[in-house]
Design a protein around this motif. Sequence first.
Motif, short mmCIF file in Angstrom:
data_model
loop_
_atom_site.label_atom_id
_atom_site.label_comp_id
_atom_site.label_asym_id
_atom_site.label_seq_id
_atom_site.Cartn_x
_atom_site.Cartn_y
_atom_site.Cartn_z
N GLU A 1 8.76 2.97 -9.88
CA GLU A 1 8.23 4.08 -10.65
C GLU A 1 7.29 4.92 -9.78
OE1 GLU A 1 8.72 5.06 -13.94
OE2 GLU A 1 10.33 3.59 -13.95
N PRO A 2 7.24 6.24 -10.01
CA PRO A 2 6.33 7.09 -9.23
C PRO A 2 4.87 6.65 -9.28
CG PRO A 2 7.89 8.44 -10.44
CD PRO A 2 8.09 7.02 -10.91
N THR A 3 4.43 6.12 -10.42
CA THR A 3 3.03 5.68 -10.52
C THR A 3 2.76 4.51 -9.58
OG1 THR A 3 3.60 4.31 -12.43
CG2 THR A 3 2.70 6.50 -12.88
N LEU A 4 3.73 3.62 -9.41
CA LEU A 4 3.57 2.49 -8.49
C LEU A 4 3.49 3.00 -7.05
CD1 LEU A 4 3.43 -0.56 -8.05
CD2 LEU A 4 5.93 -0.55 -7.90
N VAL A 5 4.32 4.00 -6.73
CA VAL A 5 4.30 4.59 -5.39
C VAL A 5 2.96 5.28 -5.15
CG1 VAL A 5 5.42 6.24 -3.84
CG2 VAL A 5 6.81 4.86 -5.39
N ASP A 6 2.46 5.99 -6.16
CA ASP A 6 1.15 6.65 -6.05
C ASP A 6 0.05 5.63 -5.79
OD1 ASP A 6 2.35 9.10 -6.51
OD2 ASP A 6 1.73 9.21 -8.61
N ARG A 7 0.10 4.50 -6.51
CA ARG A 7 -0.91 3.47 -6.31
C ARG A 7 -0.83 2.87 -4.91
NH1 ARG A 7 0.34 2.16 -11.78
NH2 ARG A 7 1.66 0.42 -11.14
N ALA A 8 0.39 2.73 -4.38
CA ALA A 8 0.55 2.20 -3.03
C ALA A 8 -0.04 3.17 -2.00
CB ALA A 8 2.03 1.95 -2.72
N ILE A 9 0.17 4.46 -2.20
CA ILE A 9 -0.39 5.47 -1.29
C ILE A 9 -1.92 5.45 -1.37
CG2 ILE A 9 -0.58 7.95 -0.83
CD1 ILE A 9 2.37 8.15 -1.91
N ALA A 10 -2.45 5.39 -2.58
CA ALA A 10 -3.91 5.36 -2.76
C ALA A 10 -4.51 4.10 -2.13
CB ALA A 10 -4.26 5.43 -4.24
N THR A 11 -3.84 2.98 -2.29
CA THR A 11 -4.31 1.73 -1.69
C THR A 11 -4.28 1.83 -0.17
OG1 THR A 11 -3.55 0.45 -3.59
CG2 THR A 11 -3.89 -0.76 -1.54
N LYS B 1 12.78 5.12 0.39
CA LYS B 1 13.31 6.30 -0.30
C LYS B 1 12.27 6.86 -1.28
CE LYS B 1 17.17 7.71 -3.25
NZ LYS B 1 18.41 7.27 -3.90
N ALA B 2 11.65 5.99 -2.06
CA ALA B 2 10.67 6.43 -3.05
C ALA B 2 9.43 7.02 -2.40
CB ALA B 2 10.29 5.26 -3.96
N LEU B 3 8.96 6.37 -1.36
CA LEU B 3 7.75 6.83 -0.67
C LEU B 3 7.97 8.18 0.00
CD1 LEU B 3 4.85 6.09 0.02
CD2 LEU B 3 5.71 4.85 2.00
N LEU C 1 1.97 5.75 5.96
CA LEU C 1 3.30 5.31 5.54
C LEU C 1 3.47 3.80 5.74
CD1 LEU C 1 5.54 8.19 6.94
CD2 LEU C 1 5.12 7.65 4.54
N GLY C 2 3.02 3.31 6.87
CA GLY C 2 3.13 1.87 7.15
C GLY C 2 2.36 1.03 6.14
N GLN C 3 1.15 1.44 5.85
CA GLN C 3 0.33 0.71 4.87
C GLN C 3 0.95 0.76 3.48
OE1 GLN C 3 -2.23 -1.28 6.75
NE2 GLN C 3 -2.83 -1.02 4.64
N ALA C 4 1.42 1.94 3.08
CA ALA C 4 2.02 2.08 1.75
C ALA C 4 3.32 1.27 1.66
CB ALA C 4 2.29 3.55 1.44
N MET C 5 4.11 1.26 2.73
CA MET C 5 5.33 0.46 2.75
C MET C 5 4.98 -1.02 2.61
SD MET C 5 8.18 2.13 2.93
CE MET C 5 9.34 1.02 3.68
#
Length: 119
Positions: free
Chosen positions: A45-55, A107-109, A87-91
Amino acid sequence: MPEDIPVDEPCAPETGSARSARERRDAADRKRAERARRRAEGIPEPTLVDRAIATALADLSRRGRLRARAKAQKSFEGISYDLARVLGQAMEELVERRGVKLPQAKKALMARLGLTRQS
């Protein structure tokens, strides 16, 4: 009698509130179908991707001592993030901590950050 009612006569025109309700239902159906498609493909979900980027940004800020650097120079000017590290951290967050498969996470990121063309 019910058999005397003609079937091909047009119905009453749709009211504004009925049209608004139908449009909301249609939009909800489209969103539901999109979420089901993403789930079936394993795309988070986009919200999960957003949280990964924020983290990822928070982790990089802590490691790079962003707060101390900004306090010392009394501004955030000149402080930046390396996109590859973000990108590496979010992945890592998506794949290792959230259990998303690598191709779907990538793909999502990339789509969420606007780094690929949307189809």
